[in-house]
Design a protein around this motif. Structure first.
Motif, PDB file in Angstrom:
ATOM      1  N   CYS A 140       7.861  41.040  38.781  1.00 18.64           N
ATOM      2  CA  CYS A 140       6.431  40.747  38.684  1.00 18.64           C
ATOM      3  C   CYS A 140       5.931  40.908  37.250  1.00 18.64           C
ATOM      4  O   CYS A 140       5.014  40.201  36.829  1.00 18.64           O
ATOM      5  CB  CYS A 140       5.666  41.671  39.624  1.00 18.64           C
ATOM      6  SG  CYS A 140       4.093  41.002  40.154  1.00 18.64           S
ATOM      7  N   PHE A 141       6.538  41.853  36.512  1.00 22.30           N
ATOM      8  CA  PHE A 141       6.000  42.162  35.178  1.00 22.30           C
ATOM      9  C   PHE A 141       7.055  42.148  34.067  1.00 22.30           C
ATOM     10  O   PHE A 141       6.963  41.347  33.138  1.00 22.30           O
ATOM     11  CB  PHE A 141       5.310  43.534  35.200  1.00 22.30           C
ATOM     12  CG  PHE A 141       4.176  43.616  36.190  1.00 22.30           C
ATOM     13  CD1 PHE A 141       3.146  42.688  36.183  1.00 22.30           C
ATOM     14  CD2 PHE A 141       4.134  44.644  37.136  1.00 22.30           C
ATOM     15  CE1 PHE A 141       2.095  42.772  37.089  1.00 22.30           C
ATOM     16  CE2 PHE A 141       3.090  44.732  38.048  1.00 22.30           C
ATOM     17  CZ  PHE A 141       2.070  43.793  38.023  1.00 22.30           C
ATOM     18  N   LEU A 144       8.698  39.030  33.047  1.00 24.25           N
ATOM     19  CA  LEU A 144       7.694  38.078  32.552  1.00 24.25           C
ATOM     20  C   LEU A 144       7.068  38.577  31.247  1.00 24.25           C
ATOM     21  O   LEU A 144       5.980  38.144  30.865  1.00 24.25           O
ATOM     22  CB  LEU A 144       6.607  37.850  33.611  1.00 24.25           C
ATOM     23  CG  LEU A 144       7.042  36.985  34.807  1.00 24.25           C
ATOM     24  CD1 LEU A 144       6.090  37.171  35.988  1.00 24.25           C
ATOM     25  CD2 LEU A 144       7.104  35.497  34.424  1.00 24.25           C
ATOM     26  N   ASN A 145       7.785  39.525  30.609  1.00 31.35           N
ATOM     27  CA  ASN A 145       7.372  39.934  29.278  1.00 31.35           C
ATOM     28  C   ASN A 145       6.016  40.649  29.289  1.00 31.35           C
ATOM     29  O   ASN A 145       5.302  40.638  28.285  1.00 31.35           O
ATOM     30  CB  ASN A 145       7.302  38.680  28.381  1.00 31.35           C
ATOM     31  CG  ASN A 145       7.416  39.005  26.919  1.00 31.35           C
ATOM     32  OD1 ASN A 145       8.081  39.983  26.543  1.00 31.35           O
ATOM     33  ND2 ASN A 145       6.753  38.218  26.067  1.00 31.35           N
ATOM     34  N   THR A 146       5.662  41.204  30.452  1.00 32.67           N
ATOM     35  CA  THR A 146       4.358  41.862  30.561  1.00 32.67           C
ATOM     36  C   THR A 146       4.511  43.338  30.211  1.00 32.67           C
ATOM     37  O   THR A 146       5.248  44.058  30.888  1.00 32.67           O
ATOM     38  CB  THR A 146       3.802  41.719  31.993  1.00 32.67           C
ATOM     39  OG1 THR A 146       3.757  40.332  32.303  1.00 32.67           O
ATOM     40  CG2 THR A 146       2.406  42.301  32.114  1.00 32.67           C
ATOM     41  N   SER A 174      13.398  49.516  39.938  1.00 33.86           N
ATOM     42  CA  SER A 174      11.975  49.433  39.630  1.00 33.86           C
ATOM     43  C   SER A 174      11.136  49.544  40.895  1.00 33.86           C
ATOM     44  O   SER A 174      11.600  49.299  42.005  1.00 33.86           O
ATOM     45  CB  SER A 174      11.656  48.151  38.867  1.00 33.86           C
ATOM     46  OG  SER A 174      11.597  47.052  39.728  1.00 33.86           O
ATOM     47  N   GLN A 175       9.893  49.929  40.714  1.00 32.74           N
ATOM     48  CA  GLN A 175       9.030  50.243  41.852  1.00 32.74           C
ATOM     49  C   GLN A 175       8.619  48.985  42.624  1.00 32.74           C
ATOM     50  O   GLN A 175       8.460  47.915  42.053  1.00 32.74           O
ATOM     51  CB  GLN A 175       7.786  50.952  41.330  1.00 32.74           C
ATOM     52  CG  GLN A 175       7.071  51.634  42.449  1.00 32.74           C
ATOM     53  CD  GLN A 175       6.123  52.686  41.947  1.00 32.74           C
ATOM     54  OE1 GLN A 175       6.156  53.076  40.791  1.00 32.74           O
ATOM     55  NE2 GLN A 175       5.269  53.143  42.844  1.00 32.74           N
ATOM     56  N   LEU A 176       8.419  49.162  43.938  1.00 31.80           N
ATOM     57  CA  LEU A 176       8.006  48.028  44.775  1.00 31.80           C
ATOM     58  C   LEU A 176       6.484  47.891  44.781  1.00 31.80           C
ATOM     59  O   LEU A 176       5.754  48.875  44.697  1.00 31.80           O
ATOM     60  CB  LEU A 176       8.485  48.225  46.206  1.00 31.80           C
ATOM     61  CG  LEU A 176       9.995  48.173  46.430  1.00 31.80           C
ATOM     62  CD1 LEU A 176      10.316  48.376  47.902  1.00 31.80           C
ATOM     63  CD2 LEU A 176      10.561  46.835  45.952  1.00 31.80           C
ATOM     64  N   LEU A 177       6.027  46.646  44.913  1.00 26.67           N
ATOM     65  CA  LEU A 177       4.587  46.371  44.943  1.00 26.67           C
ATOM     66  C   LEU A 177       4.353  45.081  45.707  1.00 26.67           C
ATOM     67  O   LEU A 177       5.295  44.351  46.016  1.00 26.67           O
ATOM     68  CB  LEU A 177       4.061  46.244  43.504  1.00 26.67           C
ATOM     69  CG  LEU A 177       4.859  45.373  42.534  1.00 26.67           C
ATOM     70  CD1 LEU A 177       4.574  43.904  42.708  1.00 26.67           C
ATOM     71  CD2 LEU A 177       4.546  45.782  41.107  1.00 26.67           C
ATOM     72  N   SER A 183       3.989  34.112  39.853  1.00 23.47           N
ATOM     73  CA  SER A 183       4.854  33.932  38.675  1.00 23.47           C
ATOM     74  C   SER A 183       6.195  34.650  38.829  1.00 23.47           C
ATOM     75  O   SER A 183       7.186  34.253  38.202  1.00 23.47           O
ATOM     76  CB  SER A 183       4.133  34.453  37.423  1.00 23.47           C
ATOM     77  OG  SER A 183       2.877  33.828  37.286  1.00 23.47           O
ATOM     78  N   SER A 184       6.247  35.694  39.668  1.00 27.28           N
ATOM     79  CA  SER A 184       7.503  36.415  39.890  1.00 27.28           C
ATOM     80  C   SER A 184       8.596  35.473  40.399  1.00 27.28           C
ATOM     81  O   SER A 184       9.788  35.699  40.147  1.00 27.28           O
ATOM     82  CB  SER A 184       7.284  37.544  40.895  1.00 27.28           C
ATOM     83  OG  SER A 184       6.657  37.035  42.064  1.00 27.28           O
ATOM     84  N   VAL A 185       8.197  34.414  41.102  1.00 25.74           N
ATOM     85  CA  VAL A 185       9.192  33.498  41.661  1.00 25.74           C
ATOM     86  C   VAL A 185       9.854  32.663  40.551  1.00 25.74           C
ATOM     87  O   VAL A 185      11.003  32.232  40.685  1.00 25.74           O
ATOM     88  CB  VAL A 185       8.567  32.609  42.768  1.00 25.74           C
ATOM     89  CG1 VAL A 185       9.622  31.743  43.435  1.00 25.74           C
ATOM     90  CG2 VAL A 185       7.848  33.466  43.799  1.00 25.74           C
ATOM     91  N   GLN A 186       9.142  32.459  39.441  1.00 25.28           N
ATOM     92  CA  GLN A 186       9.784  31.810  38.278  1.00 25.28           C
ATOM     93  C   GLN A 186      11.083  32.536  37.941  1.00 25.28           C
ATOM     94  O   GLN A 186      12.127  31.924  37.755  1.00 25.28           O
ATOM     95  CB  GLN A 186       8.885  31.912  37.032  1.00 25.28           C
ATOM     96  CG  GLN A 186       7.622  31.091  37.038  1.00 25.28           C
ATOM     97  CD  GLN A 186       6.932  31.160  35.671  1.00 25.28           C
ATOM     98  OE1 GLN A 186       7.572  31.352  34.637  1.00 25.28           O
ATOM     99  NE2 GLN A 186       5.624  30.991  35.674  1.00 25.28           N
TER     100      GLN A 186
END
Ligand code: DAH
Length: 344
Positions: A140-141, A144-146, A174-177, A183-186
């Motif tokens: 998720c992050f 994606l360079n977040t 990494s933690q679940l959310l 965008s995570s699907v990218q």
């Protein structure tokens, strides 16, 4: 004795005739009472058995039992005839009358808009991809360079899930959310397949927003990703323009404004304008985020950024549906009130 039997036969015939003639179930019950009820005529006859002599009794008993069986059979037969008649329609059936049609359900307006968008993208070679709604921070992050200090990574903005005990969670622990965007699907698609890529991803996303007329903690997005050689901002603009014109009408105009997203460089926000926007008293309405895929994102999924280029965009479905149908409160989509839903 002769008198007794003589009496029996005509009584039986009368009883049979009355049972057969009973016009309805209530009348049948009455007739039954009048003949074989505790005070019935037939019952009275049976009581007379006692006054007969020993010799006469067997024959008379036999005759009376046979008659009683006959009456009970006639009663049962008439009862089932009357029950059947009561169950039949009162009016004759008119086979030429039009049938009763079952009311058909409809697709939810958000489903209709999603399907329209998907249909447009399919025309130009995109396929639908999917990913989990329970995501991890990596997809998720991080990928994606977040950066770690981005507000979306705060518990105030994102629903984090407790770590399941005794489970080996694969990616970097990494933690679940609940995913905050599609965008995570990218990342999931690029990590799994080599380029080129041409996907769109409709799906549900989650944010810690309080529900009001324009926000809801759950809503729908559509993500697009295109990766190939020599892809340009011109391709992005042309594609977005094609799809929005299909969706919102030929006279729709779009414009790109510079913006910032950590997974694209350069990044833009897309505004669009048409009669519907003007009706809201505005010239432009912001509709989507997009940009050229950041080289670091390609690195993270193992694509060589010197060879591959691409663009991505994401936008909210509710926003488009609200404009398209003139809906002023996003919460109407989730109430499932048929009076609302059947208008679309
Ligand atoms: N993920 C962004 C959001 O949820 C939308 C977005 C912006 C998606 C730019 C993209 C992009 O793919 O390139 O607001």
């Amino acid at each position: 004795m002769a008198g007794f039997l003589d009496e029996l036969e005509p009584l039986k015939q009368t009883a049979l005739a009355e049972l057969k003639a009973a016009p309805d179930l209530a009348a049948l019950e009455q007739t039954k009472g009048a003949w074989i009820g505790p005070h019935g005529k037939f019952t009275a006859l049976m009581k007379q058995l006692g006054s007969l002599s020993k010799d006469e009794k067997p024959a008379a008993g036999k005759a009376i039992n046979a008659a009683k069986t006959g009456l009970e059979a006639a009663l049962a037969e008439r009862r089932s005839e009357l029950e059947l008649a009561a169950a039949l329609p009162k009016e004759p059936t008119d086979f030429s009358a039009p049938g009763r049609r079952r009311t058909l359900g409809k697709l939810h307006p958000l489903t209709q808009v999603t399907e329209d968008i998907v249909r447009s993208f399919r025309k130009i070679g995109f396929v639908v991809a999917d990913g989990p709604e329970i995501e991890d921070e990596y997809h998720c992050f991080d990928a994606l360079n977040t950066p770690a200090d981005h507000p979306a990574r705060d518990t105030q903005d994102t629903f984090f899930l407790a770590k399941p005990e005794n489970t080996q969670h694969s990616t970097l622990n990494s933690q679940l959310l609940l995913r905050t965007h599609t965008s995570s699907v990218q990342i999931r698609v690029m990590a799994k397949q080599p380029p080129p890529v041409r996907i769109i991803v409709p799906g549900r996303v989650y944010r810690r927003d309080n529900a009001d007329a324009t926000h809801n903690p759950t809503f729908q997005q559509i993500e697009g990703l295109y990766v190939d050689k020599n892809v340009t901002v011109g391709d992005l603009k042309g594609t977005v323009e094609f799809v929005f014109k299909e969706l919102l009408g030929e006279e729709t105009k779009i414009r790109f404004r510079p913006h910032y997203f950590s997974y694209t460089e350069p990044s833009f926000e897309i505004d669009f304008s048409n009669a519907l926007v003007k009706k809201l008293g505005k010239e432009w309405l912001e509709i989507a985020g997009c940009g050229m895929v950041h080289p670091q994102v390609f690195e993270n999924v193992g694509y060589d950024p010197e060879i591959w280029t691409g663009w991505a965009f994401g936008f909210g479905i509710e926003r488009i549906a609200m404009i398209r149908y003139g809906i002023n409160d996003i919460r109407l989509f989730y109430e499932n009130d048929v009076r609302f839903l059947k208008q679309f």
